[in-house]
Design an enzyme around this catalytic site. Structure first.
Site, PDB file in Angstrom:
ATOM      1  N   ASP A  76       7.863  49.688 -14.873  1.00  0.00           N
ATOM      2  CA  ASP A  76       8.099  48.248 -14.029  1.00  0.00           C
ATOM      3  C   ASP A  76       9.435  48.373 -13.357  1.00  0.00           C
ATOM      4  OD1 ASP A  76       9.130  48.086 -16.695  1.00  0.00           O
ATOM      5  OD2 ASP A  76       9.785  46.213 -16.450  1.00  0.00           O
ATOM      6  N   ASP A 133      -0.654  44.940 -14.108  1.00  0.00           N
ATOM      7  CA  ASP A 133      -1.003  45.656 -12.621  1.00  0.00           C
ATOM      8  C   ASP A 133      -0.605  44.691 -11.790  1.00  0.00           C
ATOM      9  OD1 ASP A 133      -1.113  48.115 -14.308  1.00  0.00           O
ATOM     10  OD2 ASP A 133      -3.496  48.285 -13.869  1.00  0.00           O
TER      11      ASP A 133
END
Length: 332
Positions: free
Chosen positions: A248, A222
């Site tokens: 992502d 994260d």
């Protein structure tokens, strides 16, 4: 004598009722408003009518940017300087400020009312008269009532804006989300078609992100995504739109941007993300990413197709060895 006194009281009550009706109209206008840019010039005009002023201005902003509603015309720099100085003084004290000039080419009398909500300084309501104007206690009280309503309007509009932003922002990275991509992307696509403007799309994802996530943990994953988004945001222009597409994977809409400029922006992004290691909890990683580029042409029927072309170019970049930028062609 009694008849005259009674007439005076009757006149005062009528004037107060008129004021309350106008204040009620101003409040209704506020409650129906959704946009600061639209409602503030209207509130300034209503304030002008309420106080029989020559002009009213609402000044909002912070140390970075100040806006005046209605906007001042070119050549009115003296008025702007005066209004800014008085606004700063009124906000400093938190109290109304009255300025009377014996001789002035601009305004003879000005009343500045600070706009404050929950101790937050929002700006000021400025009422100006070209002729000397006596401001008594009643007008001061009315001014404060109006300023209170305008303050509530500003606080409401800013809260609404924050809520709207929360609805279109990705919680983790602060980039825009799918909803915003669809809303704004459709608008940009339609505009590009109508005015024959350029429109480009970049799509990228991080190479071997799953392996990094598995090795260093989801919290570090994260943190990595947040830092990538921050580097991207710092590298693109104010008009460009960064979207977290999923996991992502990111999309960047580039309005009024041809293929050559889009390629230049893509290279700059690649350098920003990959040239410096990213610091995580207890370690650093050096990233690479793969990116696809596409630009709108007459063969692209809709936004979905344009994004799909960027995705196909990204797929080609991933399967050609990663850490590279590929441009969409029909051969892909």
């Amino acid at each position: 004598h009694n008849v005259t006194a009674l007439q005076d009281v009757t006149d005062q009550l009528r004037a107060q009722n008129r004021f309350l009706e106008q204040l009620n109209h101003l409040t209704r206008t506020i409650l129906l408003s959704e946009n600061e840019q639209d409602v503030l010039p209207l509130l300034a005009q209503l304030s002008t009518d309420l106080f029989h002023a020559s002009q009213a201005f609402i000044i909002v902003g912070d140390e970075n940017q100040v806006e005046v509603f209605p906007p001042l015309k070119e050549g009115e720099t003296a008025q702007r300087a005066t209004l800014m100085t008085l606004t700063a003084q009124a906000l400093e004290t938190g109290k109304p400020l009255i300025k009377t000039a014996k001789s002035s080419n601009v305004f003879a009398s000005i009343m500045v009312l600070p706009l404050v909500s929950d101790k937050m300084r929002l700006g000021a309501l400025c009422l100006a008269w070209k002729q000397p104007h006596h401001l008594d206690e009643i007008q001061m009280q009315r001014g404060e009532q109006v300023a209170s309503q305008v303050s509530l309007a500003l606080a409401k509009l800013r809260l609404l804006k924050e809520v709207q932003l929360l609805a279109v922002k990705d919680d983790l990275t602060g980039a825009y989300n799918h909803r915003y991509l669809n809303l704004t992307g459709q608008h940009l696509f339609a505009r590009a078609r109508r005015y024959q403007e350029a429109l480009s799309v970049l799509m990228f994802d991080l190479d071997r992100f799953k392996a990094i996530n598995d090795r260093y943990g989801h919290l570090n994953g994260d943190l990595l995504l947040r830092q990538v988004a921050r580097r991207c945001q710092e590298s693109i222009r104010a008009s460009d739109i960064l979207v977290r597409y999923g996991g992502d994977e990111f999309v960047i809409l580039l309005p009024q941007t041809d293929l050559e400029t889009a390629t230049h922006i893509a290279r700059r992004l690649h350098t920003a993300v990959t040239s410096t290691p990213i610091y995580l909890e207890g370690t650093t990683v050096t990233l690479t990413f793969s990116m696809g580029i596409t630009t709108l042409d007459e063969n692209v029927p809709d936004l979905e197709s344009l994004i799909r072309h960027a995705d196909q170019a990204l797929y080609h970049a991933k399967h050609s060895g990663k850490n590279r930028i590929c441009t969409y062609t029909e051969a892909l």
